[in-house]
Write a protein that holds these residues in place. Structure first.
Motif, PDB file in Angstrom:
ATOM      1  N   VAL A  67      74.531  54.091   8.997  1.00 27.91           N
ATOM      2  CA  VAL A  67      75.945  54.369   9.253  1.00 27.91           C
ATOM      3  C   VAL A  67      76.648  54.515   7.910  1.00 27.91           C
ATOM      4  O   VAL A  67      76.581  53.615   7.065  1.00 27.91           O
ATOM      5  CB  VAL A  67      76.609  53.240  10.073  1.00 27.91           C
ATOM      6  N   TYR A  68      77.314  55.629   7.718  1.00 25.78           N
ATOM      7  CA  TYR A  68      78.047  55.887   6.477  1.00 25.78           C
ATOM      8  C   TYR A  68      79.534  55.871   6.793  1.00 25.78           C
ATOM      9  O   TYR A  68      80.036  56.724   7.527  1.00 25.78           O
ATOM     10  CB  TYR A  68      77.634  57.231   5.876  1.00 25.78           C
ATOM     11  N   ILE A  69      80.238  54.863   6.264  1.00 25.49           N
ATOM     12  CA  ILE A  69      81.676  54.754   6.484  1.00 25.49           C
ATOM     13  C   ILE A  69      82.369  55.376   5.287  1.00 25.49           C
ATOM     14  O   ILE A  69      82.340  54.835   4.180  1.00 25.49           O
ATOM     15  CB  ILE A  69      82.107  53.283   6.673  1.00 25.49           C
ATOM     16  N   SER A  70      82.939  56.555   5.488  1.00 21.02           N
ATOM     17  CA  SER A  70      83.490  57.350   4.391  1.00 21.02           C
ATOM     18  C   SER A  70      84.933  56.939   4.109  1.00 21.02           C
ATOM     19  O   SER A  70      85.785  57.017   4.985  1.00 21.02           O
ATOM     20  CB  SER A  70      83.425  58.839   4.743  1.00 21.02           C
ATOM     21  N   LEU A  71      85.185  56.536   2.870  1.00 21.30           N
ATOM     22  CA  LEU A  71      86.471  55.947   2.512  1.00 21.30           C
ATOM     23  C   LEU A  71      87.359  56.869   1.686  1.00 21.30           C
ATOM     24  O   LEU A  71      88.329  56.414   1.087  1.00 21.30           O
ATOM     25  CB  LEU A  71      86.221  54.639   1.742  1.00 21.30           C
ATOM     26  N   ALA A  72      87.042  58.144   1.657  1.00 24.51           N
ATOM     27  CA  ALA A  72      87.865  59.110   0.909  1.00 24.51           C
ATOM     28  C   ALA A  72      87.965  60.396   1.719  1.00 24.51           C
ATOM     29  O   ALA A  72      87.051  60.733   2.472  1.00 24.51           O
ATOM     30  CB  ALA A  72      87.254  59.391  -0.465  1.00 24.51           C
ATOM     31  N   PRO A  73      89.062  61.134   1.571  1.00 31.05           N
ATOM     32  CA  PRO A  73      89.273  62.342   2.388  1.00 31.05           C
ATOM     33  C   PRO A  73      88.577  63.571   1.822  1.00 31.05           C
ATOM     34  O   PRO A  73      89.222  64.568   1.488  1.00 31.05           O
ATOM     35  CB  PRO A  73      90.799  62.489   2.360  1.00 31.05           C
ATOM     36  N   TYR A  74      87.255  63.489   1.690  1.00 26.77           N
ATOM     37  CA  TYR A  74      86.484  64.614   1.167  1.00 26.77           C
ATOM     38  C   TYR A  74      85.711  65.293   2.303  1.00 26.77           C
ATOM     39  O   TYR A  74      85.372  64.658   3.302  1.00 26.77           O
ATOM     40  CB  TYR A  74      85.459  64.145   0.123  1.00 26.77           C
ATOM     41  N   GLN A  75      85.383  66.571   2.104  1.00 22.47           N
ATOM     42  CA  GLN A  75      84.639  67.311   3.115  1.00 22.47           C
ATOM     43  C   GLN A  75      83.138  67.263   2.815  1.00 22.47           C
ATOM     44  O   GLN A  75      82.446  68.264   2.829  1.00 22.47           O
ATOM     45  CB  GLN A  75      85.116  68.759   3.194  1.00 22.47           C
ATOM     46  N   ILE A  76      82.655  66.066   2.532  1.00 19.51           N
ATOM     47  CA  ILE A  76      81.230  65.867   2.271  1.00 19.51           C
ATOM     48  C   ILE A  76      80.753  64.652   3.053  1.00 19.51           C
ATOM     49  O   ILE A  76      81.544  63.771   3.407  1.00 19.51           O
ATOM     50  CB  ILE A  76      80.948  65.641   0.769  1.00 19.51           C
ATOM     51  N   THR A  77      79.478  64.617   3.342  1.00 21.01           N
ATOM     52  CA  THR A  77      78.894  63.479   4.037  1.00 21.01           C
ATOM     53  C   THR A  77      77.455  63.296   3.574  1.00 21.01           C
ATOM     54  O   THR A  77      76.787  64.257   3.183  1.00 21.01           O
ATOM     55  CB  THR A  77      78.939  63.666   5.564  1.00 21.01           C
ATOM     56  N   LEU A  78      76.987  62.069   3.608  1.00 21.10           N
ATOM     57  CA  LEU A  78      75.593  61.769   3.280  1.00 21.10           C
ATOM     58  C   LEU A  78      74.708  61.818   4.521  1.00 21.10           C
ATOM     59  O   LEU A  78      73.505  61.583   4.436  1.00 21.10           O
ATOM     60  CB  LEU A  78      75.498  60.387   2.625  1.00 21.10           C
ATOM     61  N   VAL A  79      75.301  62.115   5.661  1.00 21.44           N
ATOM     62  CA  VAL A  79      74.558  62.151   6.918  1.00 21.44           C
ATOM     63  C   VAL A  79      73.882  63.502   7.098  1.00 21.44           C
ATOM     64  O   VAL A  79      74.532  64.555   7.081  1.00 21.44           O
ATOM     65  CB  VAL A  79      75.487  61.876   8.117  1.00 21.44           C
ATOM     66  N   ASP A  80      72.575  63.473   7.277  1.00 24.39           N
ATOM     67  CA  ASP A  80      71.811  64.675   7.606  1.00 24.39           C
ATOM     68  C   ASP A  80      72.158  65.059   9.044  1.00 24.39           C
ATOM     69  O   ASP A  80      71.920  64.287   9.976  1.00 24.39           O
ATOM     70  CB  ASP A  80      70.318  64.374   7.477  1.00 24.39           C
ATOM     71  N   PRO A  81      72.722  66.255   9.272  1.00 24.36           N
ATOM     72  CA  PRO A  81      73.111  66.645  10.638  1.00 24.36           C
ATOM     73  C   PRO A  81      71.941  66.735  11.605  1.00 24.36           C
ATOM     74  O   PRO A  81      72.153  66.723  12.824  1.00 24.36           O
ATOM     75  CB  PRO A  81      73.783  68.016  10.433  1.00 24.36           C
ATOM     76  N   ASN A  82      70.709  66.798  11.094  1.00 26.20           N
ATOM     77  CA  ASN A  82      69.526  66.839  11.965  1.00 26.20           C
ATOM     78  C   ASN A  82      68.993  65.446  12.302  1.00 26.20           C
ATOM     79  O   ASN A  82      67.998  65.327  13.020  1.00 26.20           O
ATOM     80  CB  ASN A  82      68.411  67.655  11.300  1.00 26.20           C
ATOM     81  N   ASP A  83      69.641  64.412  11.778  1.00 26.39           N
ATOM     82  CA  ASP A  83      69.181  63.031  11.983  1.00 26.39           C
ATOM     83  C   ASP A  83      70.034  62.376  13.059  1.00 26.39           C
ATOM     84  O   ASP A  83      71.193  62.027  12.825  1.00 26.39           O
ATOM     85  CB  ASP A  83      69.293  62.255  10.665  1.00 26.39           C
ATOM     86  N   ASN A  84      69.463  62.189  14.257  1.00 27.16           N
ATOM     87  CA  ASN A  84      70.247  61.613  15.354  1.00 27.16           C
ATOM     88  C   ASN A  84      70.326  60.094  15.290  1.00 27.16           C
ATOM     89  O   ASN A  84      70.880  59.467  16.200  1.00 27.16           O
ATOM     90  CB  ASN A  84      69.700  62.068  16.710  1.00 27.16           C
ATOM     91  N   LEU A  85      69.803  59.490  14.224  1.00 23.48           N
ATOM     92  CA  LEU A  85      69.936  58.047  14.029  1.00 23.48           C
ATOM     93  C   LEU A  85      70.868  57.722  12.863  1.00 23.48           C
ATOM     94  O   LEU A  85      70.960  56.571  12.443  1.00 23.48           O
ATOM     95  CB  LEU A  85      68.564  57.407  13.789  1.00 23.48           C
ATOM     96  N   SER A  86      71.559  58.736  12.346  1.00 26.30           N
ATOM     97  CA  SER A  86      72.535  58.530  11.272  1.00 26.30           C
ATOM     98  C   SER A  86      73.918  58.915  11.773  1.00 26.30           C
ATOM     99  O   SER A  86      74.073  59.872  12.531  1.00 26.30           O
ATOM    100  CB  SER A  86      72.180  59.356  10.032  1.00 26.30           C
ATOM    101  N   TYR A  87      74.924  58.158  11.318  1.00 23.53           N
ATOM    102  CA  TYR A  87      76.282  58.327  11.837  1.00 23.53           C
ATOM    103  C   TYR A  87      77.285  58.350  10.688  1.00 23.53           C
ATOM    104  O   TYR A  87      77.101  57.683   9.669  1.00 23.53           O
ATOM    105  CB  TYR A  87      76.638  57.176  12.791  1.00 23.53           C
ATOM    106  N   ASP A  88      78.350  59.113  10.893  1.00 23.40           N
ATOM    107  CA  ASP A  88      79.444  59.196   9.928  1.00 23.40           C
ATOM    108  C   ASP A  88      80.714  58.683  10.601  1.00 23.40           C
ATOM    109  O   ASP A  88      81.115  59.187  11.652  1.00 23.40           O
ATOM    110  CB  ASP A  88      79.644  60.647   9.469  1.00 23.40           C
ATOM    111  N   ILE A  89      81.347  57.663  10.004  1.00 20.19           N
ATOM    112  CA  ILE A  89      82.580  57.092  10.549  1.00 20.19           C
ATOM    113  C   ILE A  89      83.690  57.244   9.521  1.00 20.19           C
ATOM    114  O   ILE A  89      83.491  56.973   8.337  1.00 20.19           O
ATOM    115  CB  ILE A  89      82.399  55.596  10.905  1.00 20.19           C
ATOM    116  N   ALA A  90      84.849  57.681   9.975  1.00 21.29           N
ATOM    117  CA  ALA A  90      85.989  57.805   9.072  1.00 21.29           C
ATOM    118  C   ALA A  90      86.460  56.423   8.645  1.00 21.29           C
ATOM    119  O   ALA A  90      86.577  55.507   9.459  1.00 21.29           O
ATOM    120  CB  ALA A  90      87.129  58.553   9.760  1.00 21.29           C
TER     121      ALA A  90
END
Length: 534
Positions: free
Chosen positions: A493-516
């Protein structure tokens, strides 16, 4: 000697390069590292929750806000109804403050499709709730678009609401802000009073009362009558507060504010005002260690989850109040100083925990990786708190709800922070506040867990997502190695703390999550991910 090193198929890529074959899915961050494109909807939620009115380590507020505006406009063109839902979600106590939702509301009203105008009108009263919000909306509207038909209709509706008593409260409490007064608004929107109470209220707004009416005109106008009475009798502030139920914003500009006046204000003080005035009340002697009744009221107001939720009190507001109050006035904008009352510090500590949304322990094993790189030392909005301090607090909330966890910090190494569930939020913030150093490499967390054979069910990264300082592999590649060597079904789980249009989550990985980031429900969402409910 052989050339296996050259002929062997490479499974890793330096972070300053896109992953081969996936270039179209990735973007180059401001740090120089390549990460996955978060897309407009994830970025929209981040911007609404976090805001862009403060510079970050990698970008100035002007650049961030231009990105925000571009994203809102693209999202409005694609699906205005969904944009309206996102604005409502953020405005309902989840955003750090209401400014970003209000700006997005203005941009929604500028959408070309009829659905955008309709959505704007439908959510307007739920976003613009107070006189302060109304002025801010007027200011943004004047600067960005002007006062067309859809705007005039919204303004008229807001100023002619059926609840005249509630309207009078807002018009009295917030008489002018951001270059506008309510007199300006009434004239701008040509509001016709629908009732006699409205007529008398608007007359007071435009002309004032040269003479005080002998009797209170109506219950709806009672607070205005007592405000006008206090203007003529400033030494009688306690009576006006008691009889007219005036707030400190109403009484302070025209009355004589002494300890008795503040004591009376304190008895009826809303939760938001109480949080902001704990230091002043302590300095005045209203809050003292030997004033048990007053301390009990603070506890009853601040240590009830339903009060925090109803008052739309964001956890970061409580954390800011804790840090400011504990400093005795050395932090924040107050010119006053005070000796903190230990019991109030304890109450605020509990309030921080209560303001977040958590569920019962899941029994899962958590690794909390808090970004402690130099970029996390940037301050968030006007909170006086760094990204790292807030991230540490949110990680600690989640840890306090669970039994099996570890909290460590990452930059270009993965180090022990000495933070556990036994820490208070104050002590955890102190431990994190001086840690910011070096570059950012999220993959070091996986390297450490592989080396130490640490079997986690969930790894949570609290980060601004700018990972760039590894010349060997991307975080998603390090995660793949961890799954291969240690635990195949770990969730990230990657909790993103800045308003950037980037993520460390691989979109093909259904076990990884991006939370604002900075969302009060983030700890509960993490628990639900851990238990398989999401």
């Amino acid at each position: 000697m052989n050339y296996n090193f050259f002929t062997k198929k490479k499974t890793t890529t330096p972070q300053n390069q896109p992953i081969p074959g996936r270039e179209a899915e990735m973007v180059k961050g401001r740090s120089g590292g390549w990460m996955f494109d978060a897309g407009i909807w994830k970025m929209l939620r981040r911007c609404l929750l976090v805001g862009t009115a403060k510079s970050t380590y990698y970008a100035g507020k002007q650049e961030l806000t231009e990105d925000f505006v571009t994203v809102v406009r693209l999202a409005v063109a694609e699906n205005p109804s969904r944009v309206a839902e996102e604005i409502l979600y953020a405005s309902d106590g989840r955003a750090i403050n209401n400014s970003a939702p209000i700006l997005a509301l203005v941009l929604l009203s500028m959408g070309e499709a009829p659905q955008a105008k309709q959505a704007f009108g439908e959510i307007f009263p739920q976003v613009v709730r107070t006189g302060s919000h109304f002025y801010e909306w007027l200011n943004y509207t004047k600067s960005l678009r002007g006062f067309g038909k859809v705007v005039r209709e919204a303004g008229k509706t807001w100023l002619s609401r059926e609840d005249v008593k509630g309207l009078a409260y807002q018009l009295l409490k917030y008489q002018q802000r951001q270059g506008f007064s309510h007199r300006d608004a009434l004239r701008l929107f040509h509001v016709k009073p629908p009732t006699e109470n409205h007529r008398q209220l608007f007359e007071w707004v435009v002309r004032g009362w040269e003479e005080l009416p002998a009797d209170i005109p109506s219950e709806a106008l009672a607070q205005i009558w007592w405000y006008e009475w206090l203007k003529r009798n400033p030494t009688q502030t306690p009576e006006a507060i008691l009889q007219g139920r005036l707030t400190h914003e109403m009484a302070a500009p025209v009355g004589k504010m002494d300890k008795l006046a503040w004591q009376l204000l304190f008895q009826e003080m809303p939760i938001g005002a109480m949080l902001r005035n704990l230091g002043s009340l302590t300095e005045l002697g209203v809050l003292r260690a030997d004033q048990n009744a007053n301390l009990l009221r603070v506890e009853e107001v601040l240590n009830r989850r339903e009060h925090l939720r109803k008052g739309r009190i964001h956890p970061i507001d409580v954390l800011k109040a804790l840090k400011t109050y504990e400093s005795g006035g050395r932090l924040g904008h107050s010119k006053k100083t005070w000796n903190p009352v230990p019991r109030i510090v304890d109450i605020l500590e509990k309030a921080v925990e209560l303001s977040f949304d958590v569920v019962k322990p899941t029994g899962k094993v958590f690794m909390h990786a808090v970004d402690i790189s130099a970029s996390m030392g940037s301050l968030v909005a006007d909170m006086g708190l760094s990204c790292c301090e807030i991230a540490t607090t949110m990680a600690l909330v989640t840890a306090k709800a669970e039994k099996n966890y570890m909290i460590r910090g990452f930059s270009t190494e993965f180090r022990e922070l000495g933070i556990s569930a036994k820490d208070s939020f104050s002590s955890a913030v102190r431990k994190a506040s001086n840690q910011n150093f070096g570059g950012t490499d999220a993959s070091v967390a996986y390297d450490w867990m592989i080396k130490n054979k640490f079997k986690a069910d969930v790894v949570c990264f609290w980060t601004d997502s700018e990972s760039w300082a590894n010349n060997y592999q991307h975080p998603c590649q390090a995660l793949a190695q961890y799954r291969q060597k240690i635990k195949h079904d770990i969730k990230a789980v990657y909790i993103s703390l800045a308003p950037y249009q980037i993520t460390l989550v691989d979109p093909n990985d259904n076990l990884s999550y991006d939370i604002a980031g900075f969302d009060p429900v983030a700890p509960r969402m993490i628990q639900m991910i851990a238990s398989g409910d999401i």
